[in-house]
Design a protein around this motif. Structure first.
Motif, short mmCIF file in Angstrom:
data_model
loop_
_atom_site.label_atom_id
_atom_site.label_comp_id
_atom_site.label_asym_id
_atom_site.label_seq_id
_atom_site.Cartn_x
_atom_site.Cartn_y
_atom_site.Cartn_z
N GLU A 1 0.83 -1.20 0.00
CA GLU A 1 0.00 0.00 0.00
C GLU A 1 0.87 1.25 0.00
N LEU B 1 -5.44 4.44 -10.11
CA LEU B 1 -5.63 3.78 -8.82
C LEU B 1 -6.71 4.43 -7.97
N MET C 1 -5.39 -0.98 -3.93
CA MET C 1 -4.76 -1.39 -5.18
C MET C 1 -5.35 -2.73 -5.64
N LYS D 1 2.14 1.81 -3.35
CA LYS D 1 1.07 1.90 -4.35
C LYS D 1 1.25 0.85 -5.45
#
Length: 229
Positions: free
Chosen positions: A42, A199, A92, A45
């Motif tokens: 996370e 995203l 994601m 990303k």
């Protein structure tokens, strides 16, 4: 990460490989490390690819913990269901590359991902809880109802039917089935495609599509934690 799983990040793709014994048992420690790996993905990303060892994604929860006491079993189930909630709402894209068997919580990992790729072979995928004497938990029912093909729901949850990969695809556990030698190449190909997604739009749309389901799942997790029928 320890020997229970490995984490590799390359080109905005984070590969998490479960490696906890013969059946990749889902234990409290493995879940802690799984969450740490998701934290790292996370932060960077990155698209997430989850896989296991040759022939095995996971055979389910660690039986040593599940049989230790009712309290330890309930705590582990809550940890595992909370992990599924996190995967289902992860900002994601999440891909599972299933290298073989996926049983009980292993199958629920498939049901917690955005894209599931399995392999041809003599493998079994399904929810065997009823067959081994466990009443299906509320969170499990919630996930199965949301992700499985309706015509297969009773067969999977109530009858504990196990499926070969192609039928597991029909049931809703898998999206794609490939030859074993092609698994990781296909998973990385699909992950690379997903790195091109916006995203923010992916996250917001995922949460919008799954809003009611995620709320229901959160309530189910609390029901299981309190022992509600």
């Amino acid at each position: 990460m320890s020997e229970l799983l490995s984490y590799e990040l390359k080109d905005n793709i984070a590969v998490i490989t479960l490696n906890n014994g013969k059946v990749n048992a889902i234990s409290p420690q493995l879940i802690e490390e799984f969450n740490a790996a998701l934290d790292a993905a996370e932060q960077s990303k990155s698209v997430v690819v989850i896989t296991g060892t040759p022939g095995m994604l996971s055979g389910g929860y660690d039986l040593k913990v599940m049989t230790q006491s009712m309290e330890s079993a309930m705590a582990l189930v809550k940890q595992g269901s909370t992990l599924s909630h996190r995967l289902l709402s992860f900002p994601m894209p999440v891909i599972v590359a299933c290298p073989g068997h996926a049983v009980a919580k292993g199958a629920f990992l498939l049901l917690s991902a955005d894209l599931r790729i399995g392999v041809e072979g003599p493998y079994k995928i399904g929810l065997n809880e009823v067959a081994i004497g466990m009443t299906m938990h509320h969170a499990g029912i919630s996930i199965a109802r949301a992700r499985l093909a309706p015509v297969y729901l009773n067969r999977c949850v109530i009858n504990a039917e196990m499926f070969a990969p192609q039928q597991a695809k029909e049931a809703g556990f898998l999206d794609i089935v490939v030859e074993e030698s092609e698994l990781m190449a296909r998973a990385m190909e699909e992950a690379k495609k997903m790195t091109a997604l916006n995203l923010k739009a992916h996250k917001n749309t995922k949460l919008k599509v799954r809003s009611a389901f995620l709320s229901e799942l959160a309530e189910a997790i609390e029901k299981d934690a309190t022992g509600s029928l």
